[in-house]
Design a protein around this motif. Sequence first.
Motif, short mmCIF file in Angstrom:
data_model
loop_
_atom_site.label_atom_id
_atom_site.label_comp_id
_atom_site.label_asym_id
_atom_site.label_seq_id
_atom_site.Cartn_x
_atom_site.Cartn_y
_atom_site.Cartn_z
N ALA A 108 0.55 -1.50 -0.21
CA ALA A 108 0.12 0.16 -0.26
C ALA A 108 0.89 1.30 0.02
CB ALA A 108 -0.89 0.05 0.92
N ARG A 109 0.49 2.44 -0.84
CA ARG A 109 1.20 3.59 -0.67
C ARG A 109 0.19 4.67 -0.80
NH1 ARG A 109 4.55 2.22 -4.97
NH2 ARG A 109 6.48 2.65 -3.44
N GLU A 110 0.83 5.00 -0.18
CA GLU A 110 -0.75 7.20 0.74
C GLU A 110 -0.07 7.84 1.06
OE1 GLU A 110 -3.88 6.33 -1.02
OE2 GLU A 110 -4.42 4.26 -1.04
N ARG A 111 -0.55 9.20 0.65
CA ARG A 111 -0.22 10.51 0.94
C ARG A 111 -0.01 10.03 2.96
NH1 ARG A 111 0.97 14.32 -1.76
NH2 ARG A 111 0.34 14.20 -4.45
N ASP A 112 -1.07 9.94 3.69
CA ASP A 112 -1.06 9.75 4.98
C ASP A 112 -1.21 8.75 5.37
OD1 ASP A 112 -3.13 11.01 7.51
OD2 ASP A 112 -3.34 8.74 6.68
N ARG A 113 -0.69 8.32 6.58
CA ARG A 113 -0.17 7.00 7.29
C ARG A 113 -0.88 6.35 7.84
NH1 ARG A 113 3.84 8.14 12.46
NH2 ARG A 113 1.79 8.98 13.37
N GLU A 114 -2.01 7.05 8.07
CA GLU A 114 -3.52 6.20 8.76
C GLU A 114 -3.86 5.65 7.67
OE1 GLU A 114 -4.03 5.22 11.65
OE2 GLU A 114 -2.47 6.29 12.23
N VAL A 115 -4.00 5.80 6.74
CA VAL A 115 -4.76 5.33 5.48
C VAL A 115 -3.79 4.34 4.51
CG1 VAL A 115 -5.55 5.81 2.81
CG2 VAL A 115 -6.04 7.88 4.39
N THR A 116 -2.27 4.40 4.12
CA THR A 116 -1.72 3.68 4.55
C THR A 116 -1.68 1.97 4.94
OG1 THR A 116 0.08 5.08 3.40
CG2 THR A 116 0.64 2.88 3.43
N LEU A 117 -1.39 2.13 6.45
CA LEU A 117 -2.04 1.03 7.26
C LEU A 117 -3.23 0.86 6.92
CD1 LEU A 117 0.04 3.01 10.57
CD2 LEU A 117 0.70 0.49 8.67
N THR A 118 -4.18 1.26 6.62
CA THR A 118 -5.68 0.96 6.46
C THR A 118 -5.81 0.22 5.30
OG1 THR A 118 -6.83 2.49 8.39
CG2 THR A 118 -8.41 1.39 6.54
N ARG A 119 -5.70 0.63 4.04
CA ARG A 119 -5.42 0.08 3.64
C ARG A 119 -4.14 -1.38 2.93
NH1 ARG A 119 -6.74 3.42 -0.65
NH2 ARG A 119 -8.44 5.12 0.10
N LEU A 120 -3.48 -1.13 3.64
CA LEU A 120 -1.86 -2.51 3.99
C LEU A 120 -3.21 -3.87 3.97
CD1 LEU A 120 0.44 -3.77 3.29
CD2 LEU A 120 1.23 -2.70 5.99
N ALA A 121 -3.44 -3.09 5.88
CA ALA A 121 -4.35 -4.27 6.50
C ALA A 121 -5.28 -4.84 5.78
CB ALA A 121 -5.12 -3.88 8.11
N GLU A 122 -6.37 -4.43 4.93
CA GLU A 122 -7.18 -4.73 4.71
C GLU A 122 -6.43 -6.23 2.86
OE1 GLU A 122 -9.72 -0.99 1.98
OE2 GLU A 122 -10.35 -0.44 4.37
N ARG A 123 -5.54 -5.40 2.14
CA ARG A 123 -5.55 -6.75 1.41
C ARG A 123 -4.37 -7.96 1.73
NH1 ARG A 123 -2.93 -0.90 -1.37
NH2 ARG A 123 -4.62 0.04 -2.28
#
Length: 213
Positions: free
Chosen positions: A30-45
């Motif tokens: 996962a790669r996003e501008r926001d750290r929390e969004v990155t962690l959320t997307r990574l957890a979902e995948r």
Amino acid sequence: MTDGPVVAVRGEAYREVAPELARFQVTATARERDREVTLTRLAERAAAVRVLLDEHAAALDRREAGDLRVRPETNRSGERVVGYHGSVTTSVTVTDFAVLAELMLRLADQEQVEVAGPWWSLRPDSPAHREARHAAIADALRRAREYAEALGARVTALLELADAEEGFAPMAGAAFSHRMAKGAPPELELDPQPQTVHAVVRARFTVSDPVLP
């Protein structure tokens, strides 16, 4: 001290057998501008990967999650954080090769998921290892008898038997990232790579007095 002549030989055996295990790695990113969004997307995948693996649990020997990485990405000067990149890798070992290709393709079809492998191998306690060692011992005895016969003698006793080395052929694999096209699902055939088992022993035998010319 050993009375009488001694013959020292090396016994060797090669066996080519079908693999028993196939291992591959699946990495969700996962790669996003926001750290929390990155962690959320990574957890979902990562959760989507787990769901697919759960569906094929009967075909798995083991699954090991590890190598979780989350790092900030900076601008060219390195002074300002512009985004975050995260990844988590799971190692999967499969025993049922009939579902291996399908499982790898389904995993590779997930968003931002890379699949690498397979790497083929034998189990550490595979009977192929024992069979190769037995064949190496038989080869050592055959050689000792040939030497003794050439001297007009015969093998009388075993003095020493030791492993010399034992090895296996490298495991072949391939890495790929794949997206399925719309319509019929793709098919992938994976040919298991035969595994070479190599056993070597060193042995010393006593022989009867030779009959020399």
